[in-house]
Design a protein around this motif. Structure first.
Motif, PDB file in Angstrom:
ATOM      1  N   UNK A   4       9.224  13.474   9.955  1.00 19.71           N
ATOM      2  CA  UNK A   4      10.575  13.930  10.754  1.00 19.71           C
ATOM      3  C   UNK A   4      11.424  13.541  10.075  1.00 19.71           C
ATOM      4  N   UNK A   5      11.789  12.235   9.409  1.00 18.47           N
ATOM      5  CA  UNK A   5      12.042  11.508   9.059  1.00 18.47           C
ATOM      6  C   UNK A   5      11.467  10.140   7.978  1.00 18.47           C
ATOM      7  N   UNK A   6      12.263  10.222   7.337  1.00 17.96           N
ATOM      8  CA  UNK A   6      11.441   9.407   6.013  1.00 17.96           C
ATOM      9  C   UNK A   6      12.706   8.230   5.409  1.00 17.96           C
ATOM     10  N   UNK A   7      12.332   7.283   5.469  1.00 17.27           N
ATOM     11  CA  UNK A   7      13.148   5.909   5.377  1.00 17.27           C
ATOM     12  C   UNK A   7      12.796   5.259   3.631  1.00 17.27           C
ATOM     13  N   UNK A   8      11.700   5.844   3.027  1.00 16.60           N
ATOM     14  CA  UNK A   8      11.560   5.569   1.999  1.00 16.60           C
ATOM     15  C   UNK A   8      11.196   6.795   1.338  1.00 16.60           C
ATOM     16  N   UNK A   9      10.942   6.686  -0.166  1.00 19.03           N
ATOM     17  CA  UNK A   9      10.058   7.488  -0.818  1.00 19.03           C
ATOM     18  C   UNK A   9       8.831   7.303  -1.341  1.00 19.03           C
ATOM     19  N   UNK A  10       8.183   8.582  -1.686  1.00 22.62           N
ATOM     20  CA  UNK A  10       6.522   7.979  -1.782  1.00 22.62           C
ATOM     21  C   UNK A  10       6.709   8.490  -3.299  1.00 22.62           C
ATOM     22  N   UNK A  11       6.434   7.615  -4.075  1.00 17.64           N
ATOM     23  CA  UNK A  11       6.563   7.148  -5.572  1.00 17.64           C
ATOM     24  C   UNK A  11       5.321   6.403  -5.474  1.00 17.64           C
ATOM     25  N   UNK A  12       3.996   7.278  -5.032  1.00 19.80           N
ATOM     26  CA  UNK A  12       2.748   6.856  -5.539  1.00 19.80           C
ATOM     27  C   UNK A  12       2.708   7.506  -6.638  1.00 19.80           C
ATOM     28  N   UNK A  14       4.278   1.738   5.492  1.00 25.31           N
ATOM     29  CA  UNK A  14       3.344   2.956   5.405  1.00 25.31           C
ATOM     30  C   UNK A  14       2.343   2.386   6.356  1.00 25.31           C
ATOM     31  N   UNK A  15       1.810   3.200   7.321  1.00 25.26           N
ATOM     32  CA  UNK A  15       0.720   3.166   8.701  1.00 25.26           C
ATOM     33  C   UNK A  15       0.033   4.474   8.417  1.00 25.26           C
ATOM     34  N   UNK A  16      -1.201   4.232   8.752  1.00 25.12           N
ATOM     35  CA  UNK A  16      -1.941   5.464   9.267  1.00 25.12           C
ATOM     36  C   UNK A  16      -1.762   5.815  10.695  1.00 25.12           C
ATOM     37  N   UNK A  17      -1.831   6.875  10.927  1.00 24.17           N
ATOM     38  CA  UNK A  17      -2.480   7.762  13.272  1.00 24.17           C
ATOM     39  C   UNK A  17      -3.526   8.029  12.630  1.00 24.17           C
ATOM     40  N   UNK A  18      -3.926   7.789  14.020  1.00 23.93           N
ATOM     41  CA  UNK A  18      -4.772   9.176  14.483  1.00 23.93           C
ATOM     42  C   UNK A  18      -5.140   9.385  15.714  1.00 23.93           C
ATOM     43  N   UNK A  19      -4.908  10.503  16.233  1.00 23.88           N
ATOM     44  CA  UNK A  19      -5.317  11.018  17.198  1.00 23.88           C
ATOM     45  C   UNK A  19      -6.645  11.402  17.894  1.00 23.88           C
ATOM     46  N   UNK A  20      -6.061  10.700  18.958  1.00 22.35           N
ATOM     47  CA  UNK A  20      -7.311  10.350  19.720  1.00 22.35           C
ATOM     48  C   UNK A  20      -7.738  11.214  20.643  1.00 22.35           C
ATOM     49  N   UNK A  21      -8.660  11.895  21.154  1.00 23.55           N
ATOM     50  CA  UNK A  21      -8.620  12.981  22.378  1.00 23.55           C
ATOM     51  C   UNK A  21      -9.821  11.971  23.678  1.00 23.55           C
ATOM     52  N   UNK A  76       0.928  -1.182   0.118  1.00 25.99           N
ATOM     53  CA  UNK A  76      -0.199  -0.117  -0.181  1.00 25.99           C
ATOM     54  C   UNK A  76       0.961   1.368   0.083  1.00 25.99           C
ATOM     55  N   UNK A  77       2.436   1.407   0.330  1.00 18.62           N
ATOM     56  CA  UNK A  77       3.007   2.477   0.441  1.00 18.62           C
ATOM     57  C   UNK A  77       3.454   3.049  -1.071  1.00 18.62           C
ATOM     58  N   UNK A  78       3.048   1.884  -1.965  1.00 17.57           N
ATOM     59  CA  UNK A  78       3.544   2.049  -3.602  1.00 17.57           C
ATOM     60  C   UNK A  78       2.412   2.625  -3.794  1.00 17.57           C
ATOM     61  N   UNK A  79       1.354   3.606  -3.232  1.00 14.16           N
ATOM     62  CA  UNK A  79       0.296   3.419  -4.035  1.00 14.16           C
ATOM     63  C   UNK A  79      -0.193   5.221  -3.909  1.00 14.16           C
ATOM     64  N   UNK A  80      -0.363   6.097  -4.722  1.00 16.55           N
ATOM     65  CA  UNK A  80      -0.401   7.496  -4.259  1.00 16.55           C
ATOM     66  C   UNK A  80      -1.552   8.140  -2.994  1.00 16.55           C
TER      67      UNK A  80
END
Length: 601
Positions: A566-574, A541-548, A423-427
């Motif tokens: 802040x740190x990117x170990x792979x590129x956004x090829x999507x 590739x992960x989806x984060x969600x902030x919860x209060x 999924x990290x290779x999808x735009x």
């Protein structure tokens, strides 16, 4: 009595076989869709978004015989199918005469009316009606494929691929106008192939007139069908059919305009949206939206129905070969995607809580038809079609583990262990390095908030708010690396220093808390916003969600949430990969189409 010749007997037997095959396809369609609905969709998906409001219009037509919904919302009529349903911005007094008219056109509610009158449960009646319409759509798809390819086995293969696709199965019972629009388009295409027969001309006129009543974004599709029909009849020099088509279409258009004037006070087909959006179209978003409708990780239809990739190549081949069998479906798909892209960019359309590929459902069968055309026209493509269909079935099987994940877009299912590496290779717009979201742009359960309030902070106050989610649903996709999640809060603790709440960053799919913090007096100021930052690391590739969450003690306010990779170990090829794949498919299709055209000469 005249004896039938062997030829007549064979023709009659052939027709009987076709009728039997059509009946079998219809019954099999009903069996597949109803089984999936009762086993998967119904237990996991309730009415959401516009669905209960469409049923409210049908209710008003059945009970009051009008489209004024003010008394129905005020009396809580929707409690029978959706307790405490608020009108919000779904109705408006457009003419200043006190009538609360729905923003939704009444085409779909009219289709829901017979089921509503026959069954006691409005929700079940609406779902049953939509499943019946979906079954008829699959039948018409099979019949059109049979006519275009001339091969029953290939038409059956295409029908089965569409019937077992993720979008068709999950959307079949949804109460939206998209499935009836798909049925109308298929009927229109079949009618076009039979002109100038007067009965089919009348049916085509009915389709052309009916589409705008389902939704105004289908008006361009009606115009395309009308122009194509007039062009065909003009070439055939069939005056009676031309006059019939023009008379019916002009009468339908006049009725539609009069309805808009009488109910919305404006003959323009977008009149009902004037009070909803005054935002100028964001032209810069159009390329990303167009790519996203097809490829995007969150809402794209191709990641969950990969066999539709062949529609891109098939459309290019049809254009290069000038094959009339597929040219009109290609034009309808391109026109509709263009209109939909503009509507999304202008803010007059939004996915809301509906499933992610709903907007493309009207042209889903046409996309499948163009893909099947390519497979029929160029047999070598069948070697590619088989693994693509198999990949779609794999995604369908995996989705059963968490079907409601589709409400959180494709990511909910694509993030499963078997698929999350890819999924990290999808735009995705979710992968932008920085995203800042106002605190109230989320779900709140601590207290009621006004509908469509402007972006800003959200607060829970002791004695005025209940314990629960102060903010839930502000999300951001991250690529492999590290992301800072900063929540700006203020407030005071409760009696005895009781914590007013907790901040968490969770994995959207699993709900696992990746970082959490109970707020104390040291974290809060009543007059100034205080940043609380979490750093989250991920190797995929992960989806984060902030919860209060709010405890019910003291005061807690959230101003905004800021995500920053802040740190990117792979590129956004999507987007690059989506462009390369699209260009390659178009190139293949053009090559095959031009070669076929040369052979045809």
């Amino acid at each position: 009595m005249q004896m039938e010749t062997p030829l007549v007997k064979e023709m009659r037997a052939g027709r009987l076989r076709e009728y039997a095959a059509s009946l079998a396809v219809f019954l099999a369609s009903m069996a597949i869709l109803y089984a999936w609905h009762h086993q998967v969709t119904a237990p996991n998906f309730g009415l959401t978004g516009d669905e209960p409001h469409y049923i409210m219009i049908a209710h008003s037509l059945a009970v009051d015989g009008d489209l004024d919904l003010g008394n129905n919302y005020a009396a809580g009529d929707a409690d029978a199918w959706y307790p405490d349903l608020d009108a919000d911005n779904h109705v408006n007094d457009y003419r200043g005469d006190g009538r609360q008219i729905s923003v939704h056109t009444p085409g779909l509610p009219v289709l829901l009316l017979p089921g509503y009158l026959l069954l006691d449960n409005p929700t079940r009646a609406a779902r049953a009606t939509m499943l019946l319409i979906s079954s008829l759509t699959l039948l018409q798809f099979y019949l059109l494929c049979r006519e275009i390819t001339g091969l029953r086995w290939l038409a059956l293969a295409g029908w089965l691929a569409l019937a077992t696709s993720v979008p068709m199965l999950y959307l079949a019972g949804q109460v939206y106008p998209d499935v009836p629009a798909a049925l109308a388009l298929l009927l229109g295409l079949r009618a076009l192939r039979r002109l100038p027969a007067m009965g089919w001309t009348a049916l085509l006129a009915l389709v052309i007139c009916a589409l705008p009543w389902l939704h105004v974004r289908y008006v361009p599709l009606s115009l395309i069908l009308a122009i194509a029909a007039l062009g065909h009849l003009w070439r055939e020099r069939c005056g009676p059919a031309v006059r019939l088509l023009l008379a019916l279409c002009l009468a339908g258009a006049a009725g539609f305009v009069l309805f808009y004037i009488s109910h919305y006070g404006n003959p323009l087909s977008n009149a009902q949206y004037g009070h909803l959006s005054s935002r100028a179209t964001d032209w810069s978003r159009i390329p990303a939206i167009a790519i996203g409708l097809l490829f995007e990780r969150e809402v794209g239809i191709l990641p969950v129905a990969p066999f539709l990739l062949l529609a891109i190549a098939g459309g290019a081949a049809a254009l290069a070969d000038r094959d009339r069998r597929a040219l009109l479906p290609v034009l309808l798909v391109v026109a509709y995607v263009s209109v939909l892209t503009l509507a999304l960019a202008a803010g007059v359309a939004d996915w809301g809580w509906s499933l992610p590929w709903r907007f493309l459902l009207p042209v889903l069968p046409l996309m499948a038809l163009v893909a099947l055309y390519g497979v029929h026209r160029f047999p070598l493509w069948r070697l590619v079609a088989l693994p693509l269909v198999a990949a779609g079935l794999l995604i369908l099987a995996l989705s059963v583990r968490w079907p409601e994940g589709f409400y959180w877009r494709n990511a909910g299912v694509l993030a499963m262990p078997a698929l999350d590496r890819g999924q990290g290779y999808l735009p995705s717009q979710e992968y932008k390095p920085v995203r800042e979201v106002a605190g109230n742009m989320s779900v709140t359960t601590t207290h009621e908030r006004p509908f469509d309030e402007p972006p800003g902070p959200v607060c829970a106050i002791e004695g005025q708010s209940e314990p629960g989610f102060l903010s839930w649903g502000i999300r951001k996709g991250m690529l492999p690396g590290e992301m800072d999640v900063t929540l700006y809060v203020r407030g005071v603790t409760g009696a005895g220093g009781a914590s007013p709440g907790q901040l968490r960053v969770v994995n959207e799919r699993t709900g696992e808390a990746l970082a959490a913090r109970d707020l104390t007096a040291a974290d809060l100021e009543i007059a100034e916003w205080q940043p609380v930052t979490f750093t989250v690391a991920a190797d995929r590739a992960t989806v984060l969600m902030a919860v209060v969450t709010y405890t019910g003690a003291g005061t807690l306010c959230l101003e905004r949430v800021v995500y920053e990779q802040t740190v990117l170990t792979g590129r956004d090829w999507g987007y690059l990969l989506a462009g390369v794949v699209t260009a390659a498919l178009l190139g293949v299709g053009l090559g095959y189409g031009l070669a076929a055209r040369r052979r045809g000469r």
